[in-house]
Design a protein around this motif. Sequence first.
Motif, PDB file in Angstrom:
ATOM      1  N   PRO A 121       3.338   1.779   9.649  1.00  0.00           N
ATOM      2  CA  PRO A 121       2.366   1.013   8.845  1.00  0.00           C
ATOM      3  C   PRO A 121       2.795   0.776   7.395  1.00  0.00           C
ATOM      4  O   PRO A 121       2.554  -0.306   6.842  1.00  0.00           O
ATOM      5  N   ALA A 122       3.422   1.772   6.765  1.00  0.00           N
ATOM      6  CA  ALA A 122       3.824   1.602   5.365  1.00  0.00           C
ATOM      7  C   ALA A 122       4.934   0.560   5.235  1.00  0.00           C
ATOM      8  O   ALA A 122       4.922  -0.267   4.314  1.00  0.00           O
ATOM      9  N   VAL A 123       5.853   0.573   6.162  1.00  0.00           N
ATOM     10  CA  VAL A 123       6.935  -0.429   6.167  1.00  0.00           C
ATOM     11  C   VAL A 123       6.344  -1.822   6.381  1.00  0.00           C
ATOM     12  O   VAL A 123       6.743  -2.790   5.733  1.00  0.00           O
TER      13      VAL A 123
ATOM     14  N   ASN B 176       3.514  -2.899   5.519  1.00  0.00           N
ATOM     15  CA  ASN B 176       2.779  -3.382   4.344  1.00  0.00           C
ATOM     16  C   ASN B 176       3.699  -3.890   3.239  1.00  0.00           C
ATOM     17  O   ASN B 176       3.233  -4.495   2.267  1.00  0.00           O
TER      18      ASN B 176
END
Lengths: 262, 159
Positions: free
Chosen positions: A98-100, A102
């Motif tokens: 998820p962080a990638v 975003n």
Amino acid sequence: MYNFDFVKPSTVEEAVAALADDEAQPLSGGQTLIPTMKQRLNAPETLVSLLGIEALKGVTVGGDRVTIGAATTHATVAREVAEAYPALAALAGNIGDPAVRNRGTIGGSLANNDPAACYPAAALASGATVVTNRREIPADEYFEGMFATALEEGEIITRVTFPIPEAAAYVKFEQPASRFALAGVFVAKFAGGVRVAITGASEEGVFRWSEAEEALSGNFSAGAVSALSLDADGMMADLHGSAEYRAHLAKVLTGRAVTAAG
Amino acid sequence: MKVTMHVNGRQVSGEAEGRTLLSAFLREELGLTGTHIGCDTSQCGACTVHVDGKQVKSCTMFAAEAEGAEVTTIEGMANADGSLSAIQQAFQDYHGLQCGFCTPGMVMAAAALLEEIPQPTEAQIRHHLDGNICRCTGYHNIVKAIQAASGQPVAVAAE
């Protein structure tokens, strides 16, 4: 990491001007570039952030195609393309974590052309058009091998247009530590025929498997590819899998993608 | 260069080089050491923070890129009266940590998930934690804590 000057223009013209310097490089989401710079494999003197350029962001769905701004994140694509082109949205929603998703962008992924990245398979199988500040490049002419593309110095991707197929699916087998595809297959069925693009497997980066395309254009079922075999020559080999393993995996995944596309 | 952003609701400024990572800026310039650096190679998620409401790895973003942004770190997660937030309390109640090193990143990831999906399934929770590595708990208790924090019955299938 070596130091650099950071600039953040707000228009494509300003970015192109800043990139005229030989030692300047564009920075999009940075999810590949920043780790590479930490390892000192890349040391630009100036980084030109493209994320301040609103004109490069957003998704437009119109008729039979989807157009995605180059600086649009994977998370946005996963959300906003879900109805118009579910296979593309699913691909975007399973890149990295998820962080990638975003931070990472479609333009960054296509410009980098990592041989195990997901987006190149979608672009090639869909017959997408890569639009830059200078011209329009058909996907068939865009990918030129591992980390190589038709992009010239100072040329940046502004948007990518995907024709929407009648049916499509992307299936990948992840290398569990890196989460990159050990092999990934995007199958897209159009009225004029089927296109199959394979990422993660070949030393030349993403490629079309023409034999499978022919078989599937006549008979769109997993059975149509089961008798085929993909040549192991030119496939990547490393501690995660031999060339033969990757060739076989790509074939199996092609069948699964056809089944998933329905 | 001078970088200004809002961190946990407060406007802050500090000095940064182009190469200064957001994680380093938070820890070294602002003294907010709750954001942990586990791998520094974008794998482990211990440095997870929210930038403009989005979960990101602060070790894979430059401080200069957060100019003007709203940043939330683990220090900003407790309730206004200093008590633990529902997610933090659930991690304590369900023993969602052992050594605690990954916990700030886990809490920030969980908060982003519940913002997007208020009642996630177990599969959705596990998928969302793809980028957060814990070497102690085997994840089961973290998943339970997030289920509890979302107000759902706690049930995790044995693997």
